[in-house]
Design a protein around this motif. Structure first.
Motif, PDB file in Angstrom:
ATOM      1  N   CYS A 130      -5.337   3.761  -3.179  1.00 49.18           N
ATOM      2  CA  CYS A 130      -5.594   2.528  -2.659  1.00 49.18           C
ATOM      3  C   CYS A 130      -7.064   2.257  -2.252  1.00 49.18           C
ATOM      4  O   CYS A 130      -7.322   3.180  -1.333  1.00 49.18           O
ATOM      5  N   SER A 172       1.026   3.556  -3.262  1.00 50.28           N
ATOM      6  CA  SER A 172       0.505   5.166  -2.772  1.00 50.28           C
ATOM      7  C   SER A 172       1.624   6.252  -3.326  1.00 50.28           C
ATOM      8  O   SER A 172       1.440   7.179  -4.057  1.00 50.28           O
ATOM      9  N   PHE A 232      -7.506  -3.184  -3.142  1.00 51.02           N
ATOM     10  CA  PHE A 232      -6.886  -4.158  -1.994  1.00 51.02           C
ATOM     11  C   PHE A 232      -7.801  -5.249  -1.578  1.00 51.02           C
ATOM     12  O   PHE A 232      -9.109  -4.818  -1.337  1.00 51.02           O
ATOM     13  N   ALA A 285       0.795  -1.109   0.115  1.00 59.03           N
ATOM     14  CA  ALA A 285       0.139   0.059  -0.069  1.00 59.03           C
ATOM     15  C   ALA A 285       0.955   1.327  -0.038  1.00 59.03           C
ATOM     16  O   ALA A 285       0.674   2.179  -0.814  1.00 59.03           O
ATOM     17  N   CYS A 289      -5.673   3.017   3.153  1.00 54.02           N
ATOM     18  CA  CYS A 289      -6.522   2.790   1.952  1.00 54.02           C
ATOM     19  C   CYS A 289      -7.936   3.712   2.010  1.00 54.02           C
ATOM     20  O   CYS A 289      -8.252   4.300   3.198  1.00 54.02           O
TER      21      CYS A 289
END
Lengths: 281, 281
Positions: B209, B203, B232, B199, B248
């Motif tokens: 995300c 990013s 995800f 992540a 996220c």
């Protein structure tokens, strides 16, 4: 050599020491069996059991539970009606009864309460028309995983009922039940005649019949009005016959260029989600 | 006792009469085998074979074909490079080699062409950023059916790549390949570290995300801008860890009241379709 003890609720717990015991005959070699002729079926796992208990169309006949799972299930089991015996077995006996190593540790023998779901479905169809909701029609589907997944998605997106044509496989088959996470017990379903007859009948009731086809002029996102709809699903590969397609509004799911490959239950999820929760404008 | 004859193309056809023949050792008892340590894997069926031939990341090592299927496959087989032997067997020998009755009648032993898919994936990630497209990140998924279905849906809706975390199962496992309809060979994938690290990395590259959670403020249809996104996905049941969720943007899939049950690959299909083909306003 069998001990019987009362549960905190009302059902009795009966120890099964011999895999050949007649009382658990319905659970024997469960993978090979087809109980559908008797109308009874086997459901596995606690979540599925919950759905049977929540349903008014099905009822448990008896349970077979792994000894070590009994404590964890006690709240559920004490909610069972008194006439439902709970058979308890050690892992070794349990697996020999089932004919394979069972992970879930609880199986229910169950049966429909009504001889036919027809009345139930008629009520569901009326309610769905009224609320401008959606139903699913499964035609010629022979794959039990897909059938189970269609019910799961129908439940997730509030489809009012599932209509099966004469060729569709049985949603109460063991694997379909499992994949459906028990929603075959809560989403009303019924088997009617041919797919074309079903399209005729639903159209005359006021449903717009939809069918997926890659060449349709309308994409899913072009359907923006809300009205009662019946989504017709054919078997992967074969699809729907012309006599059905001609009675349906064609619609396509947009995909990446060169690809036209989507699981039938996944397609159903996309359409039902779109119809139930149209994009905001 | 083995006859060898040239195919119309360039590969040779070699008859296998003995299931114990060393040349087809890789196909033996295929359900029990795990070839992943060697990097090789078994793929079944003509459609999957097509995907391998279309891929530049994998190549066939050898084929095992049922005698009666050979004619129907001749166009495909003549496209094989000359170094790929085609082993031919009668049904009885074929089933004894495989260790179960094989329906599809063609199996390919295949292997990756590159030691790592890293460079390929880097290129795919760059291209996806450029086109403001989408990728999928599969975290901790242990179910091979779900893994295969995620690839199929990623391909259907044009996701640029699939990133696996360190715990996700192998997409080149036999069942995952089959459910993916061979798209594991065409959608670039790579295994990175922990989900949180992935992540972080995505990013910083410029991906937004996304993570699904039933309590998110935003529903899928609230996401209307187009930008590069990484979806995800966690294992059904467990979901994603807090350390990932915190990196996220949460989003929810709207469902019927009281229900929060959707297959993880089906969820991916809904999100990827929405992102790739947003509703027209």
């Amino acid at each position: 050599m069998t001990s019987i003890e009362p549960l905190s609720g009302s059902s009795s717990i009966i120890d099964i020491l011999d895999p050949a015991d007649d009382r658990i005959a319905a659970f024997r070699d469960v993978r090979e069996r087809d109980l559908t002729r008797s109308g009874q079926f086997i459901a596995e796992g606690a979540v599925v059991l919950d759905q049977i208990l929540a349903s008014r169309r099905f009822r448990p006949v008896s349970l077979l539970v792994l000894r070590e799972r009994l404590d964890g299930l006690s709240a559920r089991l004490s909610a069972l009606p008194a006439y439902v015996p709970i058979y308890r077995a050690e892992r070794e006996v349990f697996d020999r009864i089932a004919g394979f190593p069972v992970h879930r540790g609880v199986m229910a023998l169950a049966e429909p309460v009504l001889a036919s779901g027809e009345a139930d479905v008629e009520a569901a169809l009326e309610a769905t028309l009224e609320s401008r909701g959606n139903i699913v029609v499964a035609c010629g589907l022979s794959n039990h995983d897909n059938m189970g997944a269609i019910f799961r998605n129908a439940a997730a997106f509030g489809a009012g009922a599932v209509i099966l044509d004469e060729r569709a496989c049985d949603p109460l088959y063991r694997k379909a039940i499992r994949v459906s996470v028990g929603t075959v017990f809560t989403v009303p379903f019924v088997r009617w005649g041919s797919a074309a007859e079903i399209a005729e009948r639903l159209s005359s009731m006021g449903y717009e019949c939809l069918a997926l086809t890659p060449n349709a002029a309308d994409a899913l996102r072009d359907i923006r009005d809300i009205r009662p709809r019946a989504l017709f699903l054919g078997a992967e590969g074969d699809g729907l016959e012309d006599s059905v397609m001609s009675r349906c509004r064609p619609v396509r799911i947009e995909m990446a260029p060169g690809l036209d490959s989507l699981n039938v239950a996944t397609s159903a999820a996309l359409v039902l989600h779109h119809l139930a929760f149209p994009a905001r404008s």
